[in-house]
Design an enzyme around this catalytic site. Structure first.
Site, mmCIF file in Angstrom:
data_model
loop_
_atom_site.group_PDB
_atom_site.id
_atom_site.type_symbol
_atom_site.label_atom_id
_atom_site.label_comp_id
_atom_site.label_asym_id
_atom_site.label_seq_id
_atom_site.Cartn_x
_atom_site.Cartn_y
_atom_site.Cartn_z
ATOM 1 N NE ARG A 21 10.388 19.256 33.209
ATOM 2 C CZ ARG A 21 11.482 19.491 32.518
ATOM 3 N NH1 ARG A 21 11.425 19.730 31.225
ATOM 4 N NH2 ARG A 21 12.658 19.498 33.113
ATOM 5 C CG HIS B 213 16.062 21.185 37.279
ATOM 6 N ND1 HIS B 213 14.726 20.963 37.081
ATOM 7 C CD2 HIS B 213 16.671 19.983 37.163
ATOM 8 C CE1 HIS B 213 14.530 19.665 36.858
ATOM 9 N NE2 HIS B 213 15.701 19.050 36.891
HETATM 10 O O1 MEZ Z 1 21.167 15.484 35.600
HETATM 11 C C1 MEZ Z 1 20.452 16.070 36.401
HETATM 12 O O2 MEZ Z 1 20.617 17.233 36.712
HETATM 13 C C2 MEZ Z 1 19.280 15.346 36.944
HETATM 14 C C3 MEZ Z 1 19.227 13.911 36.703
HETATM 15 C C4 MEZ Z 1 18.339 16.029 37.579
HETATM 16 C C5 MEZ Z 1 16.939 15.610 37.681
HETATM 17 O O3 MEZ Z 1 16.095 16.309 37.132
HETATM 18 O O4 MEZ Z 1 16.631 14.593 38.268
#
Ligand code: MEZ
Length: 536
Positions: A338, A318
């Site tokens: 974002r 992420h």
């Molecule tokens: O789907 C995901 O991983 C999610 C919603 C994560 C996030 O950034 O909140």
């Protein structure tokens, strides 16, 4: 909380802010995207992978830590398990009690099947609980499942298994309706319609959310519903091996009570693996946004009975994990930040990538900025990160927006003296999701008779990169599909004598393929003690 040096650097962010307001940073061309991925994304760092030596995916490249767990012996002391003494006898056994397991339990229960959930920790200790930003569904007039499908495929670099992506988007509007009717408190407009927003790689605003604790809200409701239906849930009892019957069909699991250290035998006509992800394996040394129990257990159990892995070499980092303060290093900063307009900036206060590229591209650009260009911001504990200019959110959408849409984020940073309405936050990619898993079809079935998989443990839906909000969607869609189909199938199944012979055969295969090891798996819990073997 920021040091004096960091405060000086924040002045550069403030200085460039007026010129950035209202100007979208250019998106990368397809060629530039590929280049930035290949040069920076951990999936392309060969030293983190090796081919498997045995089993159905023999020769396939998987992360080192996963390969070691797969090429390990059973942790079950086979002489202590008496398959003639069945402790639980059910129609559908669900292993894992996150969102996918709970959704599966509800649908299996609806078929009239006797359902039981066995889980390693507590009901709801799962990545579902930690999901923040939302759940995608094309349910607005300007959108359609076909558009959603194209976004899913584009995000996955057109590698997704089409029938699985189709099932995901097709069931999505119904999934939202189902959750809404069960009582999930989605954010709504004044007229009662769902509030939706963009995520990275979405062509329409289709992210439905409950502020920035969407997963916790969904889990709250599913857990209540499972309890209301009277489904039995066995906690602190991970499955440590799947059981087959003498016809080679999956027929239950050996459970291990973490408190009493005793084994029990759960016999079942069908089994659904819903054990979640693998963030706690810390591939490539990354921190993780995952819950404590995310140790790839389902992949190990499934592989030992012959289920196939798909896309096991692709992991999602992420883009926005916390880089500072160190107490919450690696924790998730939802993509919704974002989505609401916050942009990533380097040490000079300059934007270097469009803020809503898909996650793999965005993460690669951040890694590139920090590790190749040397334009990251150093933290007092020796980490590095880039700014995420969160004050833009209230400037774009009006005062109070950040606190309203991101209350959990706001509190998380406020505790450490950082007011993200007024100052940017420092972020760096964190290990978030396993894009692959055990191969399923659109009914949630594996190729092993009577074995189903749902949720993050399944592979193929997202191809080589998942879009935001398609994970909460996937657990509901494929949890429900697996539950319905496993419940229906259980009516036709006659279980023969139970056996664990496949474990002895697996041990033989390890030896035959030159794997000499004392490692045991599944891992169950990560080892963070100094000197502890991370694999055992
Ligand atoms: O789907 C995901 O991983 C999610 C919603 C994560 C996030 O950034 O909140």
């Amino acid at each position: 909380m920021y040091t004096a040096e960091m405060r000086e650097l924040i002045k550069k962010v403030e200085a460039t802010r007026p010129s950035r307001m209202g100007h979208d940073f250019p998106r990368l061309s397809p060629e530039a995207k590929l280049e930035i991925l290949k040069s920076n994304h951990p999936d392309y760092v060969e030293s983190g992978f090796r081919p498997l030596n045995l089993g159905v995916n023999s020769g396939d490249r998987v992360p080192l830590e996963l390969a070691d767990l797969i090429e390990a012996k059973s942790r079950v002391e086979l002489d202590k398990v008496d398959l003639n003494r069945v402790d639980y006898d059910v129609d559908v056994l669900i292993i894992g009690a996150g969102g996918a397991g709970a959704a599966a339990a509800l649908e299996a229960h609806n078929t009239g099947a006797k359902v039981m959930i066995a889980t390693k920790l507590r009901f709801g200790d799962a990545n579902t609980m930690m999901a923040e930003g939302g759940i995608q569904a094309a349910d607005k007039p300007d959108d359609s499942p076909a558009r959603h499908y194209l976004d899913v495929l584009g995000g996955g670099h057109f590698t997704n298994i089409p029938e699985l992506a189709k099932a995901l988007v097709h069931d999505a509007p119904g999934a939202i309706q189902w959750l809404n009717e069960l009582g999930v408190m989605f954010d709504k407009e004044e007229d009662g319609t769902m509030h939706t927003q963009h995520g990275g790689g979405t062509s329409r605003k289709r992210m439905h959310a409950a502020a920035d604790y969407s997963g916790a809200e969904i889990m709250r409701v599913l857990r209540d519903e499972v309890r209301n239906k009277g489904v039995e849930v066995i906690e602190f009892s991970p499955a440590v091996e799947l059981i087959k019957d003498t016809e080679g069909k999956v027929a239950g699991a050996v459970l291990y009570n973490l408190e009493t250290k005793e084994y029990s035998v759960a016999k079942a006509k069908t089994v659904i693996l819903a054990t979640g992800g693998a963030g706690r394996l810390h591939y490539h040394g990354f921190p993780t946004s995952n819950h404590y129990g995310a140790t790839a257990d389902g992949l190990v159990l499934g592989y030992r009975v012959g289920a196939e892995l798909a896309f096991a070499d692709t992991i999602q980092y992420h883009p926005t994990g916390v880089a500072f303060p160190s107490q919450i290093f690696g924790a998730l900063v939802t993509e919704k930040v974002r989505g609401l307009g916050a942009t990533p900036l380097n040490i000079d206060g300059e934007q270097f990538v469009y803020h809503l590229e898909t996650r793999d591209i965005e993460a690669s650009a951040i890694i590139n900025e920090c590790n190749v260009k040397g334009k990251g911001i150093a933290t007092p504990t020796g980490e590095v990160g880039v700014w995420l200019d969160t004050p833009l959110i209230d400037m774009i959408h009006g005062e109070g927006t950040l606190e309203k849409r991101l209350p959990a984020m706001f509190r998380m940073f406020e505790k450490f003296g950082i007011d993200m309405r007024k100052e940017p936050i420092l972020i760096y990619p964190t290990l978030h999701y396993q894009n692959g898993g055990l191969l399923i079809n659109d009914k949630g079935e594996t190729k092993i008779e009577n074995l189903f998989v749902a949720g993050e443990c399944a592979g193929g839906i997202h191809g080589r990169n998942r879009l935001m909000g398609n994970s909460l969607l996937d657990i509901i869609v494929f949890g429900r599909r697996a539950g319905k189909n496993a419940g229906a199938k259980s009516k036709e199944v006659e279980v023969k004598d139970l056996t664990l012979n496949h474990i002895a055969e697996y041990h033989e295969s390890l030896k035959a393929n030159g794997v000499e090891t004392d490692r045991v798996s599944p891992m169950l819990l990560p080892r963070y003690r100094h000197g502890a073997d991370k694999q055992n």
